[in-house]
Design an enzyme around this catalytic site. Structure first.
Site, PDB file in Angstrom:
ATOM      1  N   ASP A  21       0.815  -1.214   0.000  1.00  0.00           N
ATOM      2  CA  ASP A  21       0.000   0.000   0.000  1.00  0.00           C
ATOM      3  C   ASP A  21       0.857   1.276   0.000  1.00  0.00           C
ATOM      4  O   ASP A  21       1.883   1.340   0.674  1.00  0.00           O
ATOM      5  CB  ASP A  21      -0.864  -0.058   1.282  1.00  0.00           C
ATOM      6  CG  ASP A  21      -2.004   0.920   1.247  1.00  0.00           C
ATOM      7  OD1 ASP A  21      -2.113   1.698   0.281  1.00  0.00           O
ATOM      8  OD2 ASP A  21      -2.799   0.902   2.208  1.00  0.00           O
TER       9      ASP A  21
ATOM     10  N   LYS B 180      -1.336  -8.419  -5.077  1.00  0.00           N
ATOM     11  CA  LYS B 180      -1.943  -8.667  -3.760  1.00  0.00           C
ATOM     12  C   LYS B 180      -3.258  -7.903  -3.747  1.00  0.00           C
ATOM     13  O   LYS B 180      -3.273  -6.676  -3.825  1.00  0.00           O
ATOM     14  CB  LYS B 180      -1.011  -8.178  -2.651  1.00  0.00           C
ATOM     15  CG  LYS B 180      -1.585  -8.349  -1.244  1.00  0.00           C
ATOM     16  CD  LYS B 180      -0.549  -7.966  -0.191  1.00  0.00           C
ATOM     17  CE  LYS B 180      -1.120  -7.955   1.205  1.00  0.00           C
ATOM     18  NZ  LYS B 180      -0.155  -7.449   2.203  1.00  0.00           N
TER      19      LYS B 180
ATOM     20  N   ASP C  22      -6.246  -6.694  -1.791  1.00  0.00           N
ATOM     21  CA  ASP C  22      -6.622  -6.468  -0.386  1.00  0.00           C
ATOM     22  C   ASP C  22      -8.063  -5.983  -0.302  1.00  0.00           C
ATOM     23  O   ASP C  22      -8.660  -5.519  -1.287  1.00  0.00           O
ATOM     24  CB  ASP C  22      -5.664  -5.419   0.196  1.00  0.00           C
ATOM     25  CG  ASP C  22      -5.535  -5.493   1.706  1.00  0.00           C
ATOM     26  OD1 ASP C  22      -6.326  -6.209   2.344  1.00  0.00           O
ATOM     27  OD2 ASP C  22      -4.649  -4.798   2.243  1.00  0.00           O
TER      28      ASP C  22
ATOM     29  N   ASN D 146     -10.276  -4.013   2.968  1.00  0.00           N
ATOM     30  CA  ASN D 146     -10.091  -3.636   4.368  1.00  0.00           C
ATOM     31  C   ASN D 146     -11.293  -3.033   5.072  1.00  0.00           C
ATOM     32  O   ASN D 146     -11.114  -2.352   6.078  1.00  0.00           O
ATOM     33  CB  ASN D 146      -8.916  -2.654   4.480  1.00  0.00           C
ATOM     34  CG  ASN D 146      -7.589  -3.370   4.331  1.00  0.00           C
ATOM     35  OD1 ASN D 146      -7.253  -4.229   5.120  1.00  0.00           O
ATOM     36  ND2 ASN D 146      -6.853  -3.036   3.284  1.00  0.00           N
TER      37      ASN D 146
ATOM     38  N   CYS E 205      -6.287 -11.098   0.133  1.00  0.00           N
ATOM     39  CA  CYS E 205      -6.009 -10.528   1.452  1.00  0.00           C
ATOM     40  C   CYS E 205      -7.250  -9.741   1.852  1.00  0.00           C
ATOM     41  O   CYS E 205      -7.917  -9.162   0.996  1.00  0.00           O
ATOM     42  CB  CYS E 205      -4.796  -9.599   1.337  1.00  0.00           C
ATOM     43  SG  CYS E 205      -4.410  -8.710   2.848  1.00  0.00           S
TER      44      CYS E 205
ATOM     45  N   ASP F  93      -2.690 -10.700   9.437  1.00  0.00           N
ATOM     46  CA  ASP F  93      -1.783  -9.575   9.652  1.00  0.00           C
ATOM     47  C   ASP F  93      -0.905  -9.811  10.869  1.00  0.00           C
ATOM     48  O   ASP F  93       0.005  -9.024  11.134  1.00  0.00           O
ATOM     49  CB  ASP F  93      -2.579  -8.278   9.851  1.00  0.00           C
ATOM     50  CG  ASP F  93      -2.868  -7.601   8.520  1.00  0.00           C
ATOM     51  OD1 ASP F  93      -2.252  -7.985   7.515  1.00  0.00           O
ATOM     52  OD2 ASP F  93      -3.723  -6.690   8.493  1.00  0.00           O
TER      53      ASP F  93
HETATM   54  C1  DGJ Z   1      -4.011  -4.966   5.250  1.00  0.00           C
HETATM   55  C2  DGJ Z   1      -3.126  -6.101   4.840  1.00  0.00           C
HETATM   56  O1  DGJ Z   1      -3.460  -7.258   5.522  1.00  0.00           O
HETATM   57  C3  DGJ Z   1      -1.674  -5.717   5.062  1.00  0.00           C
HETATM   58  O2  DGJ Z   1      -0.837  -6.793   4.739  1.00  0.00           O
HETATM   59  C4  DGJ Z   1      -1.347  -4.502   4.244  1.00  0.00           C
HETATM   60  O3  DGJ Z   1      -1.416  -4.830   2.880  1.00  0.00           O
HETATM   61  C5  DGJ Z   1      -2.297  -3.373   4.582  1.00  0.00           C
HETATM   62  N1  DGJ Z   1      -3.664  -3.776   4.494  1.00  0.00           N
HETATM   63  C6  DGJ Z   1      -2.058  -2.195   3.678  1.00  0.00           C
HETATM   64  O4  DGJ Z   1      -2.991  -1.218   3.837  1.00  0.00           O
END
Ligand code: DGJ
Length: 752
Positions: free
Chosen positions: A390, A501, A503, A505, A551, A573
C-alpha cells in the site's frame, strides 16, 4: 463441457448399474446412492413425493427397507401428520427432509423460503425426477470445484416441484469418487408467470441421526484468525454466520461435526466447506428426537431475490467429506481437492516464488530508493519476488486517501511503476503490486468524479472505516465493475508485474445502491459478490501469468470461494511466529499449506511485541507460502547468513510443503508445543516442523510419532545422516525436548 445423458430428464432409471459407478438409482426401492471410495450418501423417495436423507457416512452397499427403517418415532408427532398410508403415518415435522421448505408440518429451519404473489409464504415441494451425467457443470457466475475430464466426477440432479406456485428446485450432487468428496448446490427456477420473492435458498441440508457430536469451527478476530473451537451439540440451534458481506475474520465458512472422541487420526468427522465469500450460515439444529439438521448456505438474514418468471437463481456450492479416521483425513481430503480442483491457473501446480513484502518494513513511508535497497538485499539472499504494498498510488501517504486512483504517486516513485519494475527485473527479480480494488476514498479523484459509486444511503452518515472516508464501491453496477477491470488492467499492462496482492479492508454498512430499484435493494449483498466474482474472472482470464494473492485485512475473507481466483491468501496480519502456530494450525483444518501466505517479520513483533528467534520465525513461516516482511538490510551479517540458509532450505522442501500431505502431530490448542509433518506425494521426502511454545524444567521428552510413511522403508535424516525404519518412526518415533521457549526444529528425511 460434454454432458453424457445416461437417462432422460425426469425419467426414472432402472435398478441395473448405469454407466455411472458412483451414482445409482434403485428404482424398485426408490433409493439414490452416491458412492465415493470410502463413503456413501443415500436418499430415498417416500410415497413418490418426499425426498428423504437416509445416510451419509461409511460406505454401504444397500439401504434396507427404508420405509420401515426410518430414524424417527412416527407416533410422537404433535404438529401434524401430513403423510399417511395404510401401514404408517408420518409427519414432516420429524422426517429427515432432504430439501425442507416452510409451510407444512416441518417447522424446523427451512432450506427454502419465499413469498408468492398471493402473499402466501408456503412452499410444498414434491419429487419430480432425476438426471445423472458424467462430469460436472460449472455454476453460473460462481466459484466451484471443477473437473478436467468427465471421468473425474459424476453428477446427479434431482428435481423437486411445487405444482401450485410453479417453483422448480434442482438439487445437484457431484461425486468426486477418488477424492472422497461430494459437492452439493441448488438452483431455483421460476416456472410460473408471477415473480417469486425468495427470502432463503440454502445450498445443503443433511442430517446426523444422534446428537453426540461436537460443533467444531474456526473463530477469531483481525490478527487472530481461525482458532479452533469445539462445543457439544445441544437441543436447539448452534450457528456460525456472517452478515458483513464477506466471510470475515470472526467466523469462516467451514464446519466440522465430530464425535467427542475424534482425534487427528480416529473417530467420525463430517467436514463442510462453503464455496462462497459473502454472507453465510452454517447451523446444526437438533430436534426433540435428537435428529440433527445441518443447514449451509447464503445467510437468509439480509437476503432477498426477486425471481422473475423464467429466471434461474443459482445458489453456491458446499463441499463435504466424511472421515472415519479423524480430522487429519478430513483435512487432507479438503487440501487435495482444493489444491487440484478448486485453485486454477498456471500456479496451481507450480511452486510459488519466495517473496519479500515492504509493508512492515516501511508502511507508507517509502520511495523508489528505499524499495530498491530492500529488493537488492533480498535478491542477494535468494528472494524471488518483491511486492510493493500500500502507498504507491494517487497521493497516498496515510490510510485516508486515493483508493481508486490507481496511478503511480510520482513523489515517491518518480520513474513510475514501470521504471521501478524494470529496475527490479534488471536485478533478476520479479515484481508484484498491492491493490485494494473494491474501495474508494472520499478524498480521491475517483470519488470526486463519481460521487454515487459507493455503497451507502443518501442522508445517512457513512460509518467511517480505517480512518475517515474509506468506502466500498457498488459492485452491483456494471460500469463500476468495468472501471475496476480497466484501471487494474492498465497498470498490469504498463509494467513487468507478475503478482498482485488483492486487499479488502472494510465491511459493508448502510447497504444501499444508487441504481437498484427499491424492491431489489436487499439483493445487494449477493449481487455484490456476483459483481466481485465477475471482476476476478475477467482479470484472472486476461492475466493468466499473474499470481494473485488474496487478502482482507490479513485473513478476513480467506475462504474456498476466493481460492478459485487466488491460489494463495495472506493468512493473517499477525506475523508473530507463536501467534501463527494457532492461526496456521486452525486454517489448515480446511486450507492447504500452499495457499497460506506466511512471512518472517522483524522483532519485537509489530502486533504482539514478542521477540522470537529468527530461526523460529523462519521455520514457522516455512509451513506455508514463504516470504519476508521486513528490511533485510537491518540484519547483522550472521542473521543475513541465516536468512540465506532459510531460503535455500525452503526451496529444497517447498514442493513437499506445497503439494504433500500434512499430518498435524501436536496441536498448539492442546498443549505447549506444535508439530507438523509433511510427506511428499511420492513419499520420498518428509519434513517435520516442531516448536516449543512454553518450556518447563525437568519435564519428560515429547514423543513425536510420524504418520503416512512406508512401514518397510528406511528414511535418512538429511542433516545428521541417521537412518530410521519407517515402522520405527511411526510407532516409536523421536523424543524431542521442550527446554526452551519458542525453540524450533526443522528436520528433513529422505527415503533411502
Ligand atoms: C491490510 C493487509 O493485511 C496488510 O498486509 C497490508 O497490505 C495493509 N492492508 C495495507 O494497507
Amino acid at each position: 463441457m460434454a454432458v453424457l445423458k445416461i437417462k432422460d430428464r425426469h425419467k426414472p432409471a432402472t435398478k441395473e448399474r448405469t454407466l455411472s459407478m458412483a451414482i445409482l438409482f434403485d428404482k424398485q426401492e426408490q433409493i439414490f446412492y452416491l458412492h465415493t471410495k470410502n463413503t456413501s450418501y443415500v436418499m430415498g423417495v417416500l410415497h413418490g413425493k418426499y425426498l428423504l436423507h437416509l445416510h451419509y457416512g461409511k460406505k454401504i452397499h444397500a439401504y434396507h427397507n427404508f420405509v420401515k427403517n426410518l430414524p424417527i418415532h412416527n407416533d410422537t408427532t404433535w404438529c401434524g401428520v401430513d403423510i399417511m398410508d395404510s401401514d404408517a403415518i408420518y409427519s414432516t415435522e420429524l422426517l429427515p427432509m432432504e430439501y425442507p421448505t416452510y409451510g407444512s408440518a416441518d417447522l424446523r429451519t427451512p432450506a427454502f423460503h419465499a413469498e408468492y404473489e398471493t402473499g402466501s409464504a408456503v412452499t410444498c415441494l414434491g419429487y419430480c425426477g432425476y438426471e445423472i451425467y458424467h462430469g460436472k457443470e460449472s455454476l453460473s457466475g460462481l466459484p466451484a470445484t471443477y473437473v478436467e475430464s468427465d471421468s473425474e466426477a459424476d453428477t446427479l440432479e434431482i428435481t423437486l416441484v411445487d405444482s401450485l406456485t410453479g417453483l422448480k428446485i434442482v438439487l445437484s450432487y457431484s461425486v468426486f469418487e477418488d477424492y472422497d468428496v461430494i459437492t452439493k448446490s441448488v438452483r431455483a427456477v421460476n416456472e410460473s408467470v408471477q415473480p417469486i420473492d425468495v427470502q432463503s435458498i440454502l445450498s445443503s441440508t443433511t442430517y446426523l441421526f444422534d446428537k453426540n457430536y461436537e460443533f467444531v469451527h474456526l473463530t477469531g478476530a483481525w490478527a487472530r484468525e481461525r482458532h479452533i473451537q469445539k462445543q457439544p451439540l445441544m437441543n436447539g440451534t448452534m450457528q456460525i454466520d456472517s452478515k458483513r458481506v464477506a466471510s470475515g475474520h470472526i467466523h469462516s465458512p467451514f464446519l466440522a461435526l465430530a464425535r467427542p472422541w475424534a482425534t487427528e487420526n480416529q473417530g467420525e468427522v463430517y467436514g463442510y466447506s462453503f464455496v462462497y465469500s459473502g454472507n453465510f450460515i452454517m447451523q446444526a439444529e437438533t430436534n426433540q428426537q435428537n435428529l440433527v439438521r445441518v443447514n449451509i448456505g447464503i445467510n437468509p438474514f439480509g437476503f432477498h431475490w426477486l425471481l422473475t418468471p423464467g429466471e434461474v437463481f443459482q445458489a453456491p456450492e458446499v463441499v463435504m467429506t466424511f472421515s472415519n479416521s479423524g480430522f487429519g483425513t478430513m483435512s487432507r481430503r479438503f487440501h487435495r481437492i482444493y489444491r487440484q480442483r478448486l485453485c486454477r491457473g498456471k500456479y496451481r501446480d507450480s511452486e510459488r516464488p519466495v517473496l519479500i513484502n515492504n509493508w512492515e518494513a516501511t508502511y507508507y513511508d517509502f520511495d523508489e530508493e528505499k524499495i530498491l535497497n530492500i529488493a537488492k538485499k533480498a535478491h542477494d539472499v535468494g528472494v524471488e519476488l518483491l511486492v510493493l504494498d500500500d502507498g504507491w498510488y494517487g497521493k497516498r501517504d496515510t490510510g485516508d486517501s486515493s483508493l481508486g486512483d490507481w496511478r503511480p504517486y510520482l513523489k515517491k516513485l518518480p520513474n513510475g511503476i514501470d521504471g521501478l519494475a524494470d529496475k527490479i527485473a534488471e536485478m533478476g527479480m520479479r515484481f508484484g503490486l498491492w491493490f485494494e480494488p473494491e474501495m474508494v476514498s472520499e478524498n480521491s479523484d475517483l470519488f470526486r468524479t463519481h460521487p454515487d459509486w459507493y455503497i451507502g444511503i443518501p442522508g445517512r452518515p457513512k460509518t467511517p472505516a480505517r480512518g475517515p472516508g474509506q468506502l466500498v464501491l457498488d459492485l452491483t453496477r456494471p460500469e463500476v465493475c468495468d472501471y475496476i477491470v480497466e484501471a487494474l488492467s492498465a497498470v498490469l499492462r504498463s509494467a513487468k508485474i507478475s503478482y498482485v496482492k488483492w486487499d479488502m479492508n472494510r465491511n459493508i454498512t448502510e447497504i444501499g445502491s444508487a441504481t437498484l430499484p427499491a424492491n431489489r435493494q436487499q439483493e445487494l449483498p449477493h449481487r455484490y459478490m456476483l459483481g466481485l466474482y465477475s471482476i476476478l474472472e475477467r482479470l484472472v482470464t486476461a492475466f493468466p501469468d499473474v499470481l494473485f494473492e488474496g487478502c482482507a485485512g490479513g485473513g478476513g475473507r480467506f475462504d474456498a470461494g476466493m481460492l478459485y481466483y487466488f491460489p494463495q491468501y495472506w493468512t493473517s496480519d499477525d506475523t508473530d511466529a507463536i501467534e501463527r502456530l494457532y492461526i496456521q494450525h486452525g486454517t489448515s483444518l480446511v486450507m492447504p499449506a500452499c495457499t497460506m501466505g506466511a512471512h518472517v517479520s522483524a522483532v519485537p513483533n509489530h502486533q504482539v511485541h514478542r521477540t522470537t528467534p529468527l530461526q523460529t520465525r523462519g521455520h514457522i513461516a516455512m509451513a506455508g507460502q514463504f516470504g519476508y516482511e521486513m528490511d533485510l538490510g537491518k540484519l547483522s551479517e550472521e542473521e543475513t547468513e541465516l536468512v540465506r540458509q532459510q531460503i535455500r532450505q525452503y526451496k529444497e522442501i517447498r514442493s513437499t510443503i506445497h503439494f504433500g500431505d500434512l499430518y498435524r502431530l501436536r496441536s498448539p490448542f492442546e498443549g505447549e508445543n506444535t508439530a507438523w509433518e509433511y510427506v511428499s506425494a511420492d513419499l520420498k521426502q518428509v519434513v517435520l516442523i516442531y516448536c516449543t511454545i512454553r518450556a518447563h524444567v525437568i519435564t519428560g521428552m515429547t514423543q513425536i510419532r510420524f504418520e503416512g510413511l512406508k512401514e518397510n522403508a528406511q528414511y535418512r535424516n538429511t542433516e545428521t545422516g541417521e537412518i530410521y525404519d519407517g515402522d520405527f518412526l511411526m510407532n516409536v518415533g523421536l523424543y524431542l525436548s521442550d527446554s526452551k521457549d519458542y525453540a524450533t526444529k526443522l528436520m528433513t528425511f529422505e527415503l533411502c
